[in-house]
Design a protein around this motif. Structure first.
Motif, short mmCIF file in Angstrom:
data_model
loop_
_atom_site.label_atom_id
_atom_site.label_comp_id
_atom_site.label_asym_id
_atom_site.label_seq_id
_atom_site.Cartn_x
_atom_site.Cartn_y
_atom_site.Cartn_z
N ARG A 45 0.82 -1.20 0.00
CA ARG A 45 0.00 0.00 0.00
C ARG A 45 0.87 1.27 0.00
O ARG A 45 0.39 2.36 -0.22
CB ARG A 45 -0.90 -0.04 1.25
CG ARG A 45 -2.13 0.81 1.13
CD ARG A 45 -2.82 0.94 2.48
NE ARG A 45 -3.48 2.20 2.62
CZ ARG A 45 -2.93 3.39 2.63
NH1 ARG A 45 -1.66 3.55 2.52
NH2 ARG A 45 -3.65 4.48 2.75
N ASP A 47 2.73 1.97 2.80
CA ASP A 47 2.95 2.31 4.20
C ASP A 47 4.35 1.84 4.61
O ASP A 47 4.83 0.82 4.12
CB ASP A 47 1.91 1.65 5.10
CG ASP A 47 0.50 2.14 4.82
OD1 ASP A 47 0.34 3.16 4.12
OD2 ASP A 47 -0.45 1.51 5.31
N THR A 157 -1.75 7.50 -2.58
CA THR A 157 -2.05 6.13 -2.18
C THR A 157 -3.39 6.05 -1.48
O THR A 157 -3.98 7.03 -1.12
CB THR A 157 -0.95 5.57 -1.26
OG1 THR A 157 -0.86 6.40 -0.10
CG2 THR A 157 0.36 5.50 -1.97
#
Length: 157
Positions: A45, A47, A157
């Motif tokens: 993602r 992160d 994102t």
């Protein structure tokens, strides 16, 4: 010249092997404060995950607050991850993130917690090596064209 970054997967590939990031959070005075932290993972993602000492003076105020992570590979790609910091103390996640480097850190009596910067924007910049830059500048002097000294972009994102 390296290709542009078009996806989180491209970011992961470019930064593979980059272990140190600068994490910037807001401190108790309301000022920006930065420190180097070891990257445990950049997930699909976008992160960024770290193992940190829950008792470090900057960690608790960071929970839920805006955060930025800056990472550079071997000198040709710079990436900035902007988002919010979250603290996670799930033992399964801690075990998954743990590696020999963090084991050394945790042996010092630190109380581990996962710090996840939930990213909403990734900005990147690339540049060729110094020799390529010199060639591009010399070529531009001769041809009058603009030198190709890198590229930049943003991923939401």
């Amino acid at each position: 010249m390296s290709s542009p970054i078009e996806s989180v997967s491209d970011v992961q590939q470019r930064l593979e092997g980059a272990r140190t990031a600068i994490v910037t959070t807001i401190d108790e005075r309301g000022s920006l404060s930065s420190r180097p932290v070891t990257v445990q993972r950049i997930d699909d993602r976008g992160d960024v995950w770290f193992l940190v000492d829950r008792n470090a003076d900057w960690v608790v105020p960071a929970d839920g607050a805006p955060a930025n992570v800056s990472v550079v590979d071997e000198g040709s790609t710079w990436v900035s991850f902007a988002g919010r910091a979250t603290l996670i103390d799930d033992q399964a996640i801690l075990d998954d993130l743990c590696d020999p480097m963090s084991d050394v850190f945790l042996d010092d009596g630190a109380t581990a917690v996962a710090l996840r910067v939930v990213t909403d924007r990734i900005e990147w910049w690339t540049a060729p090596g110094k020799i390529s830059q010199a060639v591009q500048i010399a070529k531009a002097k001769v041809t009058g064209d603009e030198p190709d000294l890198g590229s930049s972009g943003t991923l939401e994102t």
